[in-house]
Design a protein around this motif. Structure first.
Motif, PDB file in Angstrom:
ATOM      1  N   LEU A 100       0.830  -1.208   0.000  1.00  0.00           N
ATOM      2  CA  LEU A 100       0.000   0.000   0.000  1.00  0.00           C
ATOM      3  C   LEU A 100       0.866   1.260   0.000  1.00  0.00           C
ATOM      4  O   LEU A 100       0.577   2.230  -0.705  1.00  0.00           O
ATOM      5  N   ASN A 101       1.943   1.245   0.780  1.00  0.00           N
ATOM      6  CA  ASN A 101       2.843   2.397   0.822  1.00  0.00           C
ATOM      7  C   ASN A 101       3.605   2.569  -0.484  1.00  0.00           C
ATOM      8  O   ASN A 101       3.830   3.692  -0.944  1.00  0.00           O
ATOM      9  N   GLU A 102       4.002   1.445  -1.089  1.00  0.00           N
ATOM     10  CA  GLU A 102       4.665   1.515  -2.390  1.00  0.00           C
ATOM     11  C   GLU A 102       3.723   2.116  -3.432  1.00  0.00           C
ATOM     12  O   GLU A 102       4.123   2.975  -4.231  1.00  0.00           O
ATOM     13  N   GLU A 238       1.957  11.556   3.940  1.00  0.00           N
ATOM     14  CA  GLU A 238       1.654  11.165   2.559  1.00  0.00           C
ATOM     15  C   GLU A 238       1.825   9.670   2.320  1.00  0.00           C
ATOM     16  O   GLU A 238       1.483   9.170   1.254  1.00  0.00           O
ATOM     17  N   MET A 239       2.360   8.954   3.308  1.00  0.00           N
ATOM     18  CA  MET A 239       2.477   7.498   3.202  1.00  0.00           C
ATOM     19  C   MET A 239       1.167   6.801   3.565  1.00  0.00           C
ATOM     20  O   MET A 239       1.022   5.602   3.347  1.00  0.00           O
ATOM     21  N   ILE A 240       0.216   7.549   4.132  1.00  0.00           N
ATOM     22  CA  ILE A 240      -1.068   6.952   4.508  1.00  0.00           C
ATOM     23  C   ILE A 240      -1.878   6.656   3.249  1.00  0.00           C
ATOM     24  O   ILE A 240      -2.194   7.575   2.487  1.00  0.00           O
ATOM     25  N   PRO A 241      -2.194   5.389   2.999  1.00  0.00           N
ATOM     26  CA  PRO A 241      -2.906   5.021   1.770  1.00  0.00           C
ATOM     27  C   PRO A 241      -4.224   5.778   1.602  1.00  0.00           C
ATOM     28  O   PRO A 241      -4.909   6.077   2.583  1.00  0.00           O
ATOM     29  N   VAL A 242      -4.564   6.085   0.373  1.00  0.00           N
ATOM     30  CA  VAL A 242      -5.803   6.764  -0.027  1.00  0.00           C
ATOM     31  C   VAL A 242      -5.833   8.222   0.450  1.00  0.00           C
ATOM     32  O   VAL A 242      -6.061   9.145  -0.338  1.00  0.00           O
ATOM     33  N   ALA A 243      -5.606   8.436   1.748  1.00  0.00           N
ATOM     34  CA  ALA A 243      -5.657   9.789   2.302  1.00  0.00           C
ATOM     35  C   ALA A 243      -4.462  10.635   1.874  1.00  0.00           C
ATOM     36  O   ALA A 243      -4.412  11.828   2.167  1.00  0.00           O
ATOM     37  N   SER A 244      -3.507  10.032   1.182  1.00  0.00           N
ATOM     38  CA  SER A 244      -2.285  10.752   0.805  1.00  0.00           C
ATOM     39  C   SER A 244      -2.581  11.993  -0.043  1.00  0.00           C
ATOM     40  O   SER A 244      -1.869  12.993   0.045  1.00  0.00           O
TER      41      SER A 244
END
Length: 285
Positions: A100-102, A238-244
């Motif tokens: 997800l982070n990638e 910005e590493m938080i998935p979707v919410a980035s």
């Protein structure tokens, strides 16, 4: 000979560790790490700043979905096979977070270079105008007289945000294996990314001030800790998935608030924008 190599390796590691300690100490003293958090609250309380984000939500979600699907299809199982040796049974979950982070990193690089570029520019300039810095914004775009801070934005005369960088993507995956080292490796990975992220947060501000590349590089080198502090917190968000995508905009707001404070407080940075006057003063002395 082996002992000599080990001693040299230990010495190099100690030097690097001392450098990062000093860097993090400077970052803590600067309190620049607070600006991404301030950006969140400022963004939430100023609805006019939501407009650029709202205009990009649907295409961003489409881009995110087109990246996440193939990433899970082609990279989850190979990375799971490696993570099992590091995290044991927890590898199922840690690999999920890793993919997800990638995906978030890939989407962030592509979207910031193409999809979100104009919207982030409007957000930065709009925040400066909301902070009574319309005069400096006028150096890079037309500024209208009526309406809220976004409605006052006219045609952009300069475009500072860089386009897609293959080097940035390569650098991300080059340091990605650090995450396989529990705790220490992950921290090192985030700090390295944060340092690179910090170098770009004031690209627009430097452009509006009319700084040359050499002057910008000199300033960034002198205040490396402050920009690393901001960049590290921004990277974590910005590493938080979707919410980035939301945090890309709030981080932009935070960077603009920082720039506005620099202008309002007439700090060393604003004084350095008139090198000819400084040189003249030195000659008089």
């Amino acid at each position: 000979m082996p002992n000599q190599l080990i001693n040299q390796a230990q010495e190099v590691a100690k030097e690097d560790l001392d450098k990062y300690k000093a860097l993090l100490n400077d970052a803590a003293k600067s309190r620049s790490y607070l600006y991404p958090i301030k950006g969140i609250f400022y963004f939430l309380s100023h609805r006019e700043l939501w407009k650029p984000l709202a205009s990009k939500l649907v295409p961003y979600i489409g881009l995110y979905a087109s990246v996440v699907g193939p990433m899970f299809l082609f990279t989850y199982l190979p990375q799971l096979a490696i993570m099992v040796f590091v995290n044991g049974p927890l590898a199922v979950f840690t690999t999920l977070l890793l993919v997800l982070n990638e995906s978030a990193a890939i989407v962030s690089i592509i979207s910031r270079s193409f999809l979100l570029q104009d919207a982030l520019l409007d957000t930065f300039d709009g925040t400066l105008i909301a902070q009574n810095q319309s005069e400096i914004v006028a150096n890079g775009r037309e500024v209208k007289s009526g309406g809220d801070s976004i409605q006052r934005l006219g045609k952009a005369l300069k475009q500072p945000f860089s386009r897609f960088s293959v080097k940035e993507l390569v650098r991300y995956f080059m340091y990605l294996p650090l995450n396989f080292i529990p705790v220490v490796g992950t921290v090192a990975f985030i700090v390295i990314r944060g340092r690179a992220r910090g170098d770009s947060v004031h690209d627009r501000y430097f452009q509006l001030k009319g700084w040359s590349d050499s002057r910008k590089s000199e300033w960034l080198a002198k205040h490396k800790g402050a920009y690393t502090g901001f960049g590290t917190v921004a990277t974590l968000l910005e590493m938080i998935p979707v919410a980035s995508i939301v945090f890309s905009f709030t981080n932009t707001v935070g960077a603009a608030l920082w720039a506005a404070d620099i202008e309002a407080k007439d700090t060393e940075m604003t004084k350095a924008t008139a090198p000819e006057l400084q040189e003249a003063a030195n000659k008089v002395e």
